[in-house]
Scaffold this motif. Structure first.
Motif, PDB file in Angstrom:
ATOM      1  N   TYR A 146       9.016 -23.408 -29.290  1.00 53.53           N
ATOM      2  CA  TYR A 146       9.215 -22.025 -28.863  1.00 53.53           C
ATOM      3  C   TYR A 146      10.677 -21.621 -28.908  1.00 53.53           C
ATOM      4  CZ  TYR A 146       4.425 -21.248 -27.294  1.00 53.53           C
ATOM      5  OH  TYR A 146       3.064 -21.062 -27.246  1.00 53.53           O
TER       6      TYR A 146
ATOM      7  N   MET B  73      -3.242 -25.129 -32.647  1.00 51.23           N
ATOM      8  CA  MET B  73      -3.125 -25.437 -31.217  1.00 51.23           C
ATOM      9  C   MET B  73      -4.355 -24.930 -30.472  1.00 51.23           C
ATOM     10  SD  MET B  73       0.853 -24.601 -30.540  1.00 51.23           S
ATOM     11  CE  MET B  73       0.934 -25.149 -28.858  1.00 51.23           C
TER      12      MET B  73
ATOM     13  N   LYS C 163       5.565 -32.550 -26.400  1.00 52.58           N
ATOM     14  CA  LYS C 163       5.287 -33.957 -26.164  1.00 52.58           C
ATOM     15  C   LYS C 163       4.322 -34.482 -27.211  1.00 52.58           C
ATOM     16  CE  LYS C 163       2.130 -32.474 -22.471  1.00 52.58           C
ATOM     17  NZ  LYS C 163       1.958 -32.350 -21.025  1.00 52.58           N
TER      18      LYS C 163
ATOM     19  N   LYS D  59       6.600 -24.883 -19.839  1.00 52.29           N
ATOM     20  CA  LYS D  59       6.188 -23.788 -20.717  1.00 52.29           C
ATOM     21  C   LYS D  59       6.523 -24.114 -22.171  1.00 52.29           C
ATOM     22  CE  LYS D  59       7.157 -18.822 -21.223  1.00 52.29           C
ATOM     23  NZ  LYS D  59       7.985 -18.823 -22.424  1.00 52.29           N
ATOM     24  N   ASP D  60       7.769 -24.523 -22.409  1.00 54.16           N
ATOM     25  CA  ASP D  60       8.208 -24.797 -23.774  1.00 54.16           C
ATOM     26  C   ASP D  60       8.012 -26.251 -24.169  1.00 54.16           C
ATOM     27  OD1 ASP D  60      11.122 -22.840 -22.971  1.00 54.16           O
ATOM     28  OD2 ASP D  60       9.219 -22.165 -23.803  1.00 54.16           O
TER      29      ASP D  60
ATOM     30  N   GLY E 294       9.665 -22.421 -34.314  1.00 59.74           N
ATOM     31  CA  GLY E 294       8.618 -21.731 -35.053  1.00 59.74           C
ATOM     32  C   GLY E 294       7.636 -22.623 -35.786  1.00 59.74           C
ATOM     33  N   VAL E 295       7.682 -23.932 -35.567  1.00 55.17           N
ATOM     34  CA  VAL E 295       6.674 -24.787 -36.197  1.00 55.17           C
ATOM     35  C   VAL E 295       5.981 -25.627 -35.140  1.00 55.17           C
ATOM     36  CG1 VAL E 295       7.822 -24.895 -38.430  1.00 55.17           C
ATOM     37  CG2 VAL E 295       8.308 -26.638 -36.728  1.00 55.17           C
TER      38      VAL E 295
ATOM     39  N   GLY F 295      -5.544 -30.791 -26.709  1.00 56.69           N
ATOM     40  CA  GLY F 295      -4.221 -30.379 -26.235  1.00 56.69           C
ATOM     41  C   GLY F 295      -3.127 -31.293 -26.741  1.00 56.69           C
ATOM     42  N   ALA F 296      -3.258 -31.769 -28.001  1.00 56.13           N
ATOM     43  CA  ALA F 296      -2.300 -32.743 -28.504  1.00 56.13           C
ATOM     44  C   ALA F 296      -1.084 -32.120 -29.172  1.00 56.13           C
ATOM     45  CB  ALA F 296      -3.002 -33.664 -29.511  1.00 56.13           C
ATOM     46  N   ARG F 297      -1.119 -30.815 -29.397  1.00 55.07           N
ATOM     47  CA  ARG F 297      -0.082 -30.193 -30.215  1.00 55.07           C
ATOM     48  C   ARG F 297       0.906 -29.391 -29.404  1.00 55.07           C
ATOM     49  NH1 ARG F 297      -0.897 -29.042 -35.418  1.00 55.07           N
ATOM     50  NH2 ARG F 297      -2.308 -30.450 -36.500  1.00 55.07           N
ATOM     51  N   SER F 298       2.171 -29.378 -29.881  1.00 56.78           N
ATOM     52  CA  SER F 298       3.207 -28.619 -29.206  1.00 56.78           C
ATOM     53  C   SER F 298       3.872 -27.682 -30.200  1.00 56.78           C
ATOM     54  CB  SER F 298       4.284 -29.540 -28.631  1.00 56.78           C
ATOM     55  OG  SER F 298       3.710 -30.653 -27.996  1.00 56.78           O
ATOM     56  N   PHE F 299       4.406 -26.592 -29.691  1.00 58.44           N
ATOM     57  CA  PHE F 299       5.058 -25.611 -30.551  1.00 58.44           C
ATOM     58  C   PHE F 299       6.531 -25.529 -30.188  1.00 58.44           C
ATOM     59  CE2 PHE F 299       5.188 -22.152 -33.407  1.00 58.44           C
ATOM     60  CZ  PHE F 299       5.883 -21.102 -32.841  1.00 58.44           C
TER      61      PHE F 299
ATOM     62  N   ARG G 242      -0.029 -21.097 -34.934  1.00 60.90           N
ATOM     63  CA  ARG G 242      -0.570 -21.767 -33.741  1.00 60.90           C
ATOM     64  C   ARG G 242      -2.103 -21.726 -33.668  1.00 60.90           C
ATOM     65  NH1 ARG G 242       2.861 -18.376 -32.516  1.00 60.90           N
ATOM     66  NH2 ARG G 242       1.839 -17.200 -30.876  1.00 60.90           N
TER      67      ARG G 242
END
Lengths: 271, 387, 146
Positions: free
Chosen positions: A179, A167, A96, A92-93, A199-200, A173-177, A164
């Motif tokens: 959380y 995203m 990568k 979930k969090d 938060g980024v 689907g290359a971006r991650s946040f 986001r």
């Protein structure tokens, strides 16, 4: 003194606005004066002598060099370790920047029931494609993600507000946040690279900080020839030669984003 | 005029205190989220927008729906809506403020939110969204407050207000179109990248918003002496006509979407609809919501078409059905299903957490509080003048 | 006075709120930046990026310029007014302005909430009550979490 409440409020409001506005103007002017002093003092900004430059950085992924689980692990670890990427232990969090996924899902959209399992499950190394027409850059309302002159889609973590939108925009689907706070989950922090705050949004940056020092991206170095990195605009570069002589595919080309990551699939070794 | 909101019956104050309590709970939940990060919500790497943005999307529609009163009354001199317009404008104010709040609680670095104005990116739809929403808030506030203030003094409103009112008409259409463009412009999300998105948004907004407004008018009738639709005027029934056709258009547009996806048989187009209606890869959490919305949509349309629309009990049921159907469609399914399947063809489900829901309810309570205060002012002015 | 009781009571509460920061900090001594030299490991002949007087007034703007130049323009070298080159990095500052070798701040959580240390930056920043959030991401000298 006969002033009614409305008049009083109006006058108080105006004086406050004048005061606040005035103070902003004064601060702004003072700031501008300092800026002018700072920039007029003959200082300048430049790049390091050994910095690698290009017109269009691109990567060719030679999956034939990724034979064992160890090959993938080594490449992912090189990125994770120098960039302080946390391991939260749950999808979930998850954050990568470079990872592996199988053929069926990496190049999804064409279910083929006659493709045997071993082809469907062929592993591919995936990361941000640093598109020529990045939808994420178009979406970003603050310019926190932006395309550099050398083609790299970069991240400015200072400016990101964490909306986001990028995203949602990224078709790959290359971006991650972030959380949650990543720091407690970093195995061994590299002091030469910052961590990120919660938060980024973050993603692969083609190791811009290494390129500036004349080094190849970490994953390229760790891949033992599996990842080839170079300037697509330079007709003499290895990537350009590979793309013009061998058969390569890219992800979701029908969307027109023009990814800069090519996957070698055809040619002599694979016949 | 605000002082009118400071006097009221025991029930009025009980309601205000109840709302403040709910807001307090929401605030505590928000502080928890601010300290920990958005990981306290159900959002994930794959489903990066959840309830907050979904509520924002829905409420922009409710805000835009004020135009369904303003246009007939101010542009076409449709006198019947005369008493209701102010309630529509104030509903729009409350809705837009809730929109801004939902964005604020959703953003990962709220303290940096002014970066959108400090570093404007003219290619970003979200930048324009912020501009038009704030502009709409200002317009509605100025128009509502000025017209009401003029009424209270017993004078006609100033001439320049007509310009602002006429401006609010295309502006209302624009806020929801820009919001739709947030979704319709993303190349990788097949569920959203459809030309009809803006039209769907507007149609559903013009069904849901006025439905809520009529329900509010009925509530105002019960709790005060103000009747925005006195017997013989027929304002509500006129608005019902608008809702009826907007909802029919909305359902028709949806059927168009479903046809395009399934007749063309393109897997990427069908997948999100399958996820919503029957489940995908064993994941079916949205299915009950989708079918409830479908049932309520048709029920609402039926009740609004048949003579039942004139019935004292069935009309509110019809309106609640229409409102809920649209709320489920936009406020739950649309956003979540857009992320299913993800860029790699896999399904990640989304389940909001308790903390997240507390914040959502808290923001709705703030909206309700603003609405209550504004309505109290409007009703007080109206009943004082015996209009 | 009409409703005088309520008005006076509210005024008292209002003034109490307004002056609360003064009262809560009364008696808490907060030394200004005096023992600076002790917290700067002076290497012979080494001078800061720009002269101290300039840095005192402008280091904030300089840091912002460095940030934009490095992250957004890809410029990683700064040549100062005296012609000396510096690597654009917080490490260029931390090298001298720290009491020990650069260490990381792993394990430190949310920057908005953290408290004191005895590093160089802190000596002025606590006094001026300015909390820049650099160290929530950047690896600072150990303990510099402000």
């Amino acid at each position: 003194m006969s002033i009614n409440r409305r008049q009083f409020l109006r006058r108080a409001g105006m004086v406050t606005a004048l005061g606040l506005g005035g103070s902003f103007v004064i601060t702004g002017l003072r700031g501008k004066k300092v800026e002018a002093a700072a920039t007029s003092a003959a200082s300048e900004y430049g790049t390091s002598k050994n910095a690698l430059v290009a017109k269009h950085w691109a990567m060719v992924v030679d999956m034939s060099k990724f034979r064992s689980e160890e090959d993938f692990k080594r490449v992912v670890k090189s990125c994770v370790s120098i960039h302080n990427i946390p391991d939260f232990g749950n999808p979930k969090d998850e954050i990568k920047w470079i990872w592996k996924d199988d053929y069926e899902h990496t190049f999804s959209g064409g279910e083929n029931e006659y493709l045997t399992e071993n082809f469907k499950e062929l592993p591919f190394t995936v990361m941000c494609n640093h598109c020529e027409h990045p939808p994420c850059v178009k979406a970003c309302p603050t310019g926190a993600t932006f395309k550099r002159e050398d083609g790299i889609v970069a991240m400015d973590f200072h400016r990101c507000i964490g909306c986001r939108f990028c995203m949602g925009a990224c078709p790959f689907g290359a971006r991650s946040f972030n959380y949650r706070d990543p720091r407690p989950f970093i195995e061994k922090a590299n002091p030469d690279f910052p961590t990120r705050t919660p938060g980024v949004v973050e993603k692969c940056t083609f190791c811009v900080e290494r390129l500036a020092d004349g080094l190849m991206p970490a994953c390229v170095e760790a891949s033992n020839g599996g990842l080839i990195f170079g300037d697509l605009d330079d007709p003499k570069s290895k990537v350009r030669k590979l793309i013009s002589t061998r058969f390569t595919i890219r992800r979701k080309t029908e969307l027109g984003t023009q990814p800069s990551v090519y996957y070698l699939v055809g040619g002599d070794e694979h016949a | 005029m605000l002082e009118k909101a400071l006097t009221g019956s025991k029930k009025y104050w009980a309601w205000i205190i109840f709302l403040l309590a709910v807001i307090a709970v929401g605030l505590v939940a928000y502080f928890k989220q601010f300290n920990y990060g958005l990981g306290l919500t159900g959002m994930s790497r794959d489903v990066s927008w959840g309830l907050y943005i979904a509520q924002f999307t829905f409420l922009v529609g409710v805000a835009a729906s004020a135009v369904m009163l303003v246009t007939p009354y101010y542009l076409h001199d449709f006198k019947k809506f005369g008493k209701m317009v102010i309630l529509g404008e104030f509903l729009a104010i409350s809705a837009v403020i809730m929109c801004v709040l939902f964005i604020f609680v959703d953003v990962g670095q709220p303290m940096r939110i002014l970066n959108v104005l400090l570093y404007p990116q003219l290619h970003s739809v979200m930048f324009y969204d912020m501009c038009v929403l704030v502009g709409y808030l200002v317009i509605n506030f100025v128009v509502g407050w000025t017209t009401l203030g003029a009424e209270r003094k017993g004078t006609p409103p100033p001439k320049w207000i007509r310009f602002l009112i006429l401006l609010s008409i295309p502006w209302a259409f624009s806020i929801h179109t820009v919001t739709a463009f947030l979704y319709a412009g993303l190349p990788g999300r097949e569920f959203w990248a459809t030309a009809i998105m803006a039209a769907r948004f507007l149609a559903s907004a013009f069904a849901a918003g006025p439905s809520l407004l009529i329900l509010l008018v009925m509530i105002v009738r019960k709790v005060s002496k103000f009747d925005a639709d006195p017997p013989g005027v027929g304002a509500i029934q006129s608005l019902v006509k608008i809702i009826r056709y907007a909802m029919i258009a909305n359902v028709f547009f949806y059927i168009c979407e479903v046809f395009t996806a399934f007749y063309s048989n393109v897997p990427g187009e069908m997948a999100p609809f399958k996820y919503a209606f029957v489940g995908l890869d064993g994941h079916a959490s949205l299915v009950p919501f989708m079918w409830t919305a479908t049932f309520l949509a048709f029920l609402g349309i039926a009740l609004l078409v048949l003579p039942t629309r004139k019935n004292k009990v069935l009309l509110p049921i019809a309106l609640i059905s229409v409102f809920l159907a649209n709320w489920i469609d936009k406020g739950i399914v649309l956003i979540i299903a857009g992320f299913v399947p993800n860029a790699f063809g896999r399904v990640t489900e989304y389940f909001p957490t308790g903390n997240e829901i507390s914040i959502v309810v808290g923001v709705y309570a703030i909206g309700a509080l603003i609405l209550t205060v504004l309505y109290k002012v409007a009703v007080s002015v109206r009943t004082q003048n015996d209009l | 006075m009409y409703k005088g009781g309520k008005i006076i009571a509210s005024l008292i509460i209002f003034v109490a709120f307004l002056t609360f920061p003064f009262f809560s900090n009364m008696g808490k001594a907060n030394a200004g930046p005096e023992a600076l030299a002790a917290t700067v490991s002076q290497l012979a002949g080494k001078q800061c990026v720009e002269p101290a007087s300039y840095m005192r007034t402008n280091h904030m703007q300089l840091l912002n310029q460095w940030r934009n130049a490095d992250v957004r323009d890809g410029k990683t070298v700064y040549v100062n007014t005296q012609g000396k080159s510096f690597d654009i990095s917080l490490q260029s500052c931390v090298e001298c302005h720290s009491t020990q070798a650069t260490a990381t701040t792993t394990g430190v959580s949310n920057p908005v909430l953290n408290t004191s240390s005895d590093q160089f930056c802190v000596s002025c920043h606590t006094y001026a009550s300015v909390k820049p959030t650099c160290w929530s991401c950047h690896a600072g000298p150990e303990g510099a979490t402000k």
